[in-house]
Design a protein around this motif. Sequence first.
Motif, PDB file in Angstrom:
ATOM      1  N   LEU A 102       0.822  -1.210   0.000  1.00 21.86           N
ATOM      2  CA  LEU A 102       0.000   0.000   0.000  1.00 21.86           C
ATOM      3  C   LEU A 102       0.857   1.261   0.000  1.00 21.86           C
ATOM      4  O   LEU A 102       0.546   2.243  -0.681  1.00 21.86           O
ATOM      5  CB  LEU A 102      -0.952   0.010   1.193  1.00 21.86           C
ATOM      6  CG  LEU A 102      -2.355  -0.554   0.899  1.00 21.86           C
ATOM      7  CD1 LEU A 102      -2.291  -2.032   0.560  1.00 21.86           C
ATOM      8  CD2 LEU A 102      -3.307  -0.307   2.060  1.00 21.86           C
ATOM      9  N   ASN A 103       1.941   1.228   0.749  1.00 19.84           N
ATOM     10  CA  ASN A 103       2.794   2.413   0.800  1.00 19.84           C
ATOM     11  C   ASN A 103       3.484   2.652  -0.540  1.00 19.84           C
ATOM     12  O   ASN A 103       3.579   3.795  -1.010  1.00 19.84           O
ATOM     13  CB  ASN A 103       3.832   2.262   1.913  1.00 19.84           C
ATOM     14  CG  ASN A 103       4.480   3.586   2.264  1.00 19.84           C
ATOM     15  OD1 ASN A 103       3.803   4.588   2.464  1.00 19.84           O
ATOM     16  ND2 ASN A 103       5.803   3.601   2.315  1.00 19.84           N
ATOM     17  N   ILE A 104       3.955   1.582  -1.171  1.00 16.48           N
ATOM     18  CA  ILE A 104       4.583   1.705  -2.499  1.00 16.48           C
ATOM     19  C   ILE A 104       3.584   2.274  -3.497  1.00 16.48           C
ATOM     20  O   ILE A 104       3.878   3.210  -4.253  1.00 16.48           O
ATOM     21  CB  ILE A 104       5.090   0.333  -2.991  1.00 16.48           C
ATOM     22  CG1 ILE A 104       6.282  -0.151  -2.156  1.00 16.48           C
ATOM     23  CG2 ILE A 104       5.478   0.402  -4.471  1.00 16.48           C
ATOM     24  CD1 ILE A 104       6.639  -1.607  -2.395  1.00 16.48           C
ATOM     25  N   ALA A 105       2.372   1.709  -3.506  1.00 16.95           N
ATOM     26  CA  ALA A 105       1.349   2.134  -4.467  1.00 16.95           C
ATOM     27  C   ALA A 105       0.955   3.597  -4.255  1.00 16.95           C
ATOM     28  O   ALA A 105       0.766   4.339  -5.216  1.00 16.95           O
ATOM     29  CB  ALA A 105       0.124   1.236  -4.349  1.00 16.95           C
ATOM     30  N   ALA A 106       0.818   3.993  -2.993  1.00 20.00           N
ATOM     31  CA  ALA A 106       0.389   5.362  -2.690  1.00 20.00           C
ATOM     32  C   ALA A 106       1.466   6.379  -3.037  1.00 20.00           C
ATOM     33  O   ALA A 106       1.185   7.430  -3.630  1.00 20.00           O
ATOM     34  CB  ALA A 106       0.003   5.476  -1.222  1.00 20.00           C
ATOM     35  N   ILE A 122     -10.255  -2.930   7.829  1.00 15.48           N
ATOM     36  CA  ILE A 122      -9.107  -2.777   6.932  1.00 15.48           C
ATOM     37  C   ILE A 122      -9.183  -1.456   6.180  1.00 15.48           C
ATOM     38  O   ILE A 122      -8.161  -0.866   5.832  1.00 15.48           O
ATOM     39  CB  ILE A 122      -9.071  -3.957   5.917  1.00 15.48           C
ATOM     40  CG1 ILE A 122      -9.095  -5.302   6.664  1.00 15.48           C
ATOM     41  CG2 ILE A 122      -7.832  -3.872   5.035  1.00 15.48           C
ATOM     42  CD1 ILE A 122      -7.985  -5.506   7.663  1.00 15.48           C
ATOM     43  N   ALA A 123     -10.393  -0.955   5.945  1.00 12.94           N
ATOM     44  CA  ALA A 123     -10.568   0.273   5.161  1.00 12.94           C
ATOM     45  C   ALA A 123      -9.829   1.455   5.763  1.00 12.94           C
ATOM     46  O   ALA A 123      -9.254   2.275   5.039  1.00 12.94           O
ATOM     47  CB  ALA A 123     -12.059   0.597   5.033  1.00 12.94           C
ATOM     48  N   SER A 124      -9.811   1.542   7.089  1.00  9.12           N
ATOM     49  CA  SER A 124      -9.147   2.679   7.735  1.00  9.12           C
ATOM     50  C   SER A 124      -7.665   2.736   7.405  1.00  9.12           C
ATOM     51  O   SER A 124      -7.052   3.812   7.433  1.00  9.12           O
ATOM     52  CB  SER A 124      -9.338   2.606   9.249  1.00  9.12           C
ATOM     53  OG  SER A 124      -8.759   1.415   9.771  1.00  9.12           O
ATOM     54  N   ARG A 125      -7.084   1.614   7.061  1.00 13.84           N
ATOM     55  CA  ARG A 125      -5.657   1.589   6.742  1.00 13.84           C
ATOM     56  C   ARG A 125      -5.384   2.249   5.394  1.00 13.84           C
ATOM     57  O   ARG A 125      -4.325   2.832   5.175  1.00 13.84           O
ATOM     58  CB  ARG A 125      -5.139   0.150   6.752  1.00 13.84           C
ATOM     59  CG  ARG A 125      -5.415  -0.560   8.060  1.00 13.84           C
ATOM     60  CD  ARG A 125      -4.854  -1.965   8.075  1.00 13.84           C
ATOM     61  NE  ARG A 125      -5.419  -2.739   9.175  1.00 13.84           N
ATOM     62  CZ  ARG A 125      -5.066  -3.981   9.457  1.00 13.84           C
ATOM     63  NH1 ARG A 125      -4.146  -4.588   8.713  1.00 13.84           N
ATOM     64  NH2 ARG A 125      -5.623  -4.628  10.463  1.00 13.84           N
ATOM     65  N   GLY A 126      -6.352   2.128   4.474  1.00 11.87           N
ATOM     66  CA  GLY A 126      -6.195   2.800   3.189  1.00 11.87           C
ATOM     67  C   GLY A 126      -6.127   4.300   3.367  1.00 11.87           C
ATOM     68  O   GLY A 126      -5.282   4.983   2.774  1.00 11.87           O
ATOM     69  N   VAL A 127      -7.007   4.834   4.214  1.00 10.78           N
ATOM     70  CA  VAL A 127      -6.994   6.269   4.510  1.00 10.78           C
ATOM     71  C   VAL A 127      -5.666   6.647   5.153  1.00 10.78           C
ATOM     72  O   VAL A 127      -5.075   7.680   4.846  1.00 10.78           O
ATOM     73  CB  VAL A 127      -8.169   6.640   5.440  1.00 10.78           C
ATOM     74  CG1 VAL A 127      -8.108   8.110   5.829  1.00 10.78           C
ATOM     75  CG2 VAL A 127      -9.502   6.327   4.769  1.00 10.78           C
ATOM     76  N   GLY A 128      -5.185   5.775   6.032  1.00  9.28           N
ATOM     77  CA  GLY A 128      -3.910   6.039   6.700  1.00  9.28           C
ATOM     78  C   GLY A 128      -2.746   6.127   5.737  1.00  9.28           C
ATOM     79  O   GLY A 128      -1.777   6.860   5.980  1.00  9.28           O
ATOM     80  N   HIS A 144      -7.449   6.530  -1.892  1.00 11.87           N
ATOM     81  CA  HIS A 144      -8.903   6.464  -1.960  1.00 11.87           C
ATOM     82  C   HIS A 144      -9.355   5.123  -1.390  1.00 11.87           C
ATOM     83  O   HIS A 144      -8.750   4.085  -1.678  1.00 11.87           O
ATOM     84  CB  HIS A 144      -9.384   6.590  -3.408  1.00 11.87           C
ATOM     85  CG  HIS A 144      -9.193   7.955  -3.990  1.00 11.87           C
ATOM     86  ND1 HIS A 144      -7.993   8.390  -4.485  1.00 11.87           N
ATOM     87  CD2 HIS A 144     -10.068   8.989  -4.144  1.00 11.87           C
ATOM     88  CE1 HIS A 144      -8.126   9.623  -4.946  1.00 11.87           C
ATOM     89  NE2 HIS A 144      -9.372  10.012  -4.740  1.00 11.87           N
ATOM     90  N   THR A 145     -10.425   5.155  -0.607  1.00 12.36           N
ATOM     91  CA  THR A 145     -10.859   3.954   0.095  1.00 12.36           C
ATOM     92  C   THR A 145     -12.374   3.810   0.016  1.00 12.36           C
ATOM     93  O   THR A 145     -13.108   4.788   0.138  1.00 12.36           O
ATOM     94  CB  THR A 145     -10.423   4.013   1.575  1.00 12.36           C
ATOM     95  OG1 THR A 145      -8.990   4.124   1.638  1.00 12.36           O
ATOM     96  CG2 THR A 145     -10.854   2.767   2.314  1.00 12.36           C
ATOM     97  N   ILE A 146     -12.819   2.572  -0.185  1.00 19.11           N
ATOM     98  CA  ILE A 146     -14.249   2.258  -0.259  1.00 19.11           C
ATOM     99  C   ILE A 146     -14.515   1.045   0.622  1.00 19.11           C
ATOM    100  O   ILE A 146     -13.791   0.055   0.552  1.00 19.11           O
ATOM    101  CB  ILE A 146     -14.687   1.912  -1.697  1.00 19.11           C
ATOM    102  CG1 ILE A 146     -14.360   3.042  -2.669  1.00 19.11           C
ATOM    103  CG2 ILE A 146     -16.174   1.579  -1.743  1.00 19.11           C
ATOM    104  CD1 ILE A 146     -14.499   2.638  -4.139  1.00 19.11           C
ATOM    105  N   PRO A 169      -3.959   4.588  -6.473  1.00 17.33           N
ATOM    106  CA  PRO A 169      -4.434   3.314  -5.936  1.00 17.33           C
ATOM    107  C   PRO A 169      -5.728   3.485  -5.158  1.00 17.33           C
ATOM    108  O   PRO A 169      -6.019   4.567  -4.637  1.00 17.33           O
ATOM    109  CB  PRO A 169      -3.292   2.885  -5.018  1.00 17.33           C
ATOM    110  CG  PRO A 169      -2.701   4.183  -4.545  1.00 17.33           C
ATOM    111  CD  PRO A 169      -2.816   5.123  -5.715  1.00 17.33           C
ATOM    112  N   VAL A 170      -6.497   2.414  -5.075  1.00 16.78           N
ATOM    113  CA  VAL A 170      -7.750   2.406  -4.326  1.00 16.78           C
ATOM    114  C   VAL A 170      -7.815   1.127  -3.496  1.00 16.78           C
ATOM    115  O   VAL A 170      -7.446   0.053  -3.967  1.00 16.78           O
ATOM    116  CB  VAL A 170      -8.980   2.461  -5.271  1.00 16.78           C
ATOM    117  CG1 VAL A 170     -10.268   2.520  -4.454  1.00 16.78           C
ATOM    118  CG2 VAL A 170      -8.893   3.647  -6.223  1.00 16.78           C
ATOM    119  N   LEU A 171      -8.278   1.270  -2.255  1.00 20.80           N
ATOM    120  CA  LEU A 171      -8.502   0.104  -1.404  1.00 20.80           C
ATOM    121  C   LEU A 171     -10.001  -0.115  -1.263  1.00 20.80           C
ATOM    122  O   LEU A 171     -10.740   0.799  -0.886  1.00 20.80           O
ATOM    123  CB  LEU A 171      -7.886   0.310  -0.017  1.00 20.80           C
ATOM    124  CG  LEU A 171      -8.198  -0.779   1.031  1.00 20.80           C
ATOM    125  CD1 LEU A 171      -7.618  -2.125   0.610  1.00 20.80           C
ATOM    126  CD2 LEU A 171      -7.676  -0.375   2.406  1.00 20.80           C
TER     127      LEU A 171
END
Length: 444
Positions: free
Chosen positions: A247-251, A281-287, A291-293, A320-322
């Motif tokens: 996630l960090n690489i993608a972001a 798990i969604a909160s980690r995308g925001v972190g 973009h998170t759904i 990226p989107v989670l």
Amino acid sequence: MYARVSVRALARSIPSKAIKTTPAPLAYSAKAFSTSALSMDSHKKKERVKVHFPGALDSHFSQVLEIREKMEPIDTFRVMDTDGKVLDKSLEPEVTEEFATKIYKDMLTLNVMDLILYEAQRQGRISFYMTNAGEEAYIGSAAALDPEDEIFGQYREAGTLLYRGFTLDQFMNQCYSNDMDLGKGRQMPVHYGSKALHFQTISSPLATQLPQASGAAYAIKRSGKKNCVMCYFGEGAASEGDFHAALNIAATTSCPVIFFCRNNGFAISTPANEQYKGDGIASRGVGYGMHTIRVDGNDVWAVYKATQEARKIAVEQHKPVLIEAMTYRVGHHSTSDDSSAYRSKKEVEDWKRHDNPMVRMRKWLESKGWWDEARENAHKSTQRTAVLKSFAAAEKRKKPAVSEMFNDVYDKLTPNLIEQKKELEELIKKYPAHYDTSNYAKEN
């Protein structure tokens, strides 16, 4: 050496109205840290100054100490209720009968195939299997993708391959590891892969596909193609380090990748409430600043819509989107698992009755006049016959040629591999009783 400063002196140096604690006061002396009735609302009315530190440029300076433990929970998007009724008419899917019935037919076919192959494993005819029961609605995500979008799966994405055109023969050949298996017998059952269908071969170790998906997405971005990567995984994989790295690489590199988490409630035998704290798990995308759904993973049309929107962001914005798809695993984790050891059978039956993705989709189709009992029974019967036919044919085929264990390690056989292959051939010829190759295909 550090200077020793008394708590009383420290308290005098800090304005009494400068600190507010949330949600509970700090465990310091009341004399040292006094809080005030100054509200955040009144504080926000004052002119706010953005920080200049490069680590968090969207933050503002404040004279109120705010300590957070939780953020506002992320809502779960849904289109249909558990009875297949669209809750907001503006979200009614604008799809054809052919498109909708294909999705449902694939869900039914997946169920039939799962049942037959699960029983085959119990009979000792294949070594391993994993079913998709309770999570079939993820096929809606496959319907929202472009056929040339690359897919990295975990274990329970056979429906995605089925939607893309992977044949029953190909499923059976892989599970039997025979000479027609695209993976040449080198993988466990359900570890599918198809270069033609842009589906990367599944890898057993948990979460390895996540950083690979980020890398593939970065390559797509550099190529200029208008495609993205879809990466499926379970919430258990989100506890692995590879999840965070991916996630960090993608972001940070703005990769066109969708991370699709099937949060089915159990990481093998560990329930979600014992596996992690926080807002799923969604909160980690925001972190990670992406973009998170969060979506109802038992609602085909909600999954379809969420994936559509995620793909737009990934392809058009190169971001990226989670997606966290909330669902429930009805079956055992795999044929190596007995889920009755960690959950009650009543709990499972309640989920089957009250929130079944198959029932939701069927009722929606019936409301359109696109499905009925006769079509249901006819399709199940036809597919059962087709699955059994492919199953029987795959079981009779020979294993891949022995020489395949040396191929594909390198583009061309290296001298040491040539030597090893020759040595094995001599051993087989010298000791035929100990090296019976009658059940293996001949070398091409």
